[in-house]
Motif scaffolding. Sequence first.
Motif, PDB file in Angstrom:
ATOM      1  N   LYS A 256       0.855  -1.173   0.000  1.00  0.00           N
ATOM      2  CA  LYS A 256       0.000   0.000   0.000  1.00  0.00           C
ATOM      3  C   LYS A 256       0.897   1.231   0.000  1.00  0.00           C
ATOM      4  O   LYS A 256       2.070   1.149   0.395  1.00  0.00           O
ATOM      5  CB  LYS A 256      -0.895  -0.006   1.245  1.00  0.00           C
ATOM      6  N   PRO A 257       0.416   2.394  -0.435  1.00  0.00           N
ATOM      7  CA  PRO A 257       1.244   3.596  -0.411  1.00  0.00           C
ATOM      8  C   PRO A 257       1.831   3.824   0.981  1.00  0.00           C
ATOM      9  O   PRO A 257       1.155   3.612   1.993  1.00  0.00           O
ATOM     10  CB  PRO A 257       0.255   4.700  -0.792  1.00  0.00           C
ATOM     11  N   GLY A 258       3.118   4.227   1.017  1.00  0.00           N
ATOM     12  CA  GLY A 258       3.752   4.488   2.297  1.00  0.00           C
ATOM     13  C   GLY A 258       5.050   3.738   2.523  1.00  0.00           C
ATOM     14  O   GLY A 258       5.619   3.817   3.605  1.00  0.00           O
ATOM     15  N   SER A 259       5.542   3.021   1.502  1.00  0.00           N
ATOM     16  CA  SER A 259       6.833   2.334   1.661  1.00  0.00           C
ATOM     17  C   SER A 259       7.943   3.379   1.661  1.00  0.00           C
ATOM     18  O   SER A 259       8.032   4.204   0.773  1.00  0.00           O
ATOM     19  CB  SER A 259       7.034   1.326   0.522  1.00  0.00           C
ATOM     20  N   ALA A 260       8.809   3.320   2.675  1.00  0.00           N
ATOM     21  CA  ALA A 260       9.758   4.423   2.889  1.00  0.00           C
ATOM     22  C   ALA A 260      11.217   3.973   2.810  1.00  0.00           C
ATOM     23  O   ALA A 260      11.593   3.218   1.918  1.00  0.00           O
ATOM     24  CB  ALA A 260       9.436   5.112   4.215  1.00  0.00           C
ATOM     25  N   ASP A 261      12.048   4.438   3.773  1.00  0.00           N
ATOM     26  CA  ASP A 261      13.507   4.224   3.697  1.00  0.00           C
ATOM     27  C   ASP A 261      13.896   2.792   4.047  1.00  0.00           C
ATOM     28  O   ASP A 261      13.967   2.422   5.228  1.00  0.00           O
ATOM     29  CB  ASP A 261      14.238   5.204   4.623  1.00  0.00           C
ATOM     30  N   ILE A 262      14.187   2.016   3.033  1.00  0.00           N
ATOM     31  CA  ILE A 262      14.483   0.597   3.203  1.00  0.00           C
ATOM     32  C   ILE A 262      15.889   0.351   3.748  1.00  0.00           C
ATOM     33  O   ILE A 262      16.784   1.174   3.606  1.00  0.00           O
ATOM     34  CB  ILE A 262      14.321  -0.166   1.870  1.00  0.00           C
ATOM     35  N   GLY A 263      16.042  -0.829   4.369  1.00  0.00           N
ATOM     36  CA  GLY A 263      17.344  -1.276   4.827  1.00  0.00           C
ATOM     37  C   GLY A 263      17.615  -2.657   4.274  1.00  0.00           C
ATOM     38  O   GLY A 263      16.729  -3.301   3.697  1.00  0.00           O
ATOM     39  N   THR A 264      18.841  -3.149   4.440  1.00  0.00           N
ATOM     40  CA  THR A 264      19.183  -4.472   3.927  1.00  0.00           C
ATOM     41  C   THR A 264      20.254  -5.117   4.788  1.00  0.00           C
ATOM     42  O   THR A 264      21.027  -4.424   5.464  1.00  0.00           O
ATOM     43  CB  THR A 264      19.682  -4.396   2.466  1.00  0.00           C
ATOM     44  N   MET A 275       4.949   3.076   6.393  1.00  0.00           N
ATOM     45  CA  MET A 275       4.572   4.188   7.260  1.00  0.00           C
ATOM     46  C   MET A 275       3.095   4.232   7.576  1.00  0.00           C
ATOM     47  O   MET A 275       2.691   4.458   8.711  1.00  0.00           O
ATOM     48  CB  MET A 275       5.004   5.515   6.622  1.00  0.00           C
ATOM     49  N   ASN A 276       2.256   4.030   6.568  1.00  0.00           N
ATOM     50  CA  ASN A 276       0.821   4.183   6.754  1.00  0.00           C
ATOM     51  C   ASN A 276       0.154   2.961   7.370  1.00  0.00           C
ATOM     52  O   ASN A 276      -1.037   2.995   7.671  1.00  0.00           O
ATOM     53  CB  ASN A 276       0.163   4.519   5.411  1.00  0.00           C
TER      54      ASN A 276
END
Length: 286
Positions: A256-264, A275-276
């Motif tokens: 859903k809208p709101g995918s933010a600063d990814i890590g790995t 986020m949402n």
Amino acid sequence: MKTLIASILLAVAGIVTAPAAQAGEVWRAGGFEQPESALVDAANMRIVVSNIVGNPGKADGNGYLSLLSMDGKVIAGHWVDGMDAPKGMAISGGKLYAADITKVRVVDLASGKLVSSIDVPGAVFLNDMTADASGKVYVTDMLADTIYRIDGDKPELFVKDALLASPNGVFADGGRLIVASWGKGIKPDFSTGEPGGLLAVDLATKKVTPLFGAQNFADLDGVVAIWDTIYATAYMTGRLYSYKAGGAPEAIATFKPGSADIGTDGNSTIYVPLMNEGAVAALSLD
């Protein structure tokens, strides 16, 4: 012979038209409050999650950091308090740095204590962070087309360039920074007049170079690189893209809208803050 040639042609066609590898969700952890970033603390085998809690541009004292285990269990809901709206993070020299509007918060990784706050003169909306091999830390200013560099506790302007087009995500990759641009002409609802793309900033020359084939395709948020592939999220659509040099960005997962600063973890897993939805999802890459 004709049958053999036909078989070879069909096989080659299959390779050429094969879809991009997909990312499968392994686990999802909830209970967060506008989680903006998920950063792997490899030395301590855990994931740090930043929680904005309210207006992302307001200094309200509500923000905090949480801790997750590598298999998605909550270790500490409130690990570090006393922040406003923390977003992207980076680790260097036993410390965690968190972008917090116009400041960078510094946390001692061993104790989990907030040890200092670095004011960044001229900053408007600090967003994502990364650290290079020498330990220098970089932070994007999304609303000023700027990237700052912090050496120890001293911030300095690293590069300011309209080509950055609202730089959001940033990731140190060898001798360059990979930047995920949100786009030009940001509107009140954070849509853009022109969508963003992927760029590289040379650490030595500070030259900004758009990555070929990866321009003007989405309002990008977080970005990481694993081996020869760059992964970036598009906040407004919830898509996760993969990109290889010479190719084109391909969507490999959609939230859903709101995918933010990814890590790995640097190997085969990407951690996506939603986020949402108040959650963090772990994706395994094929």
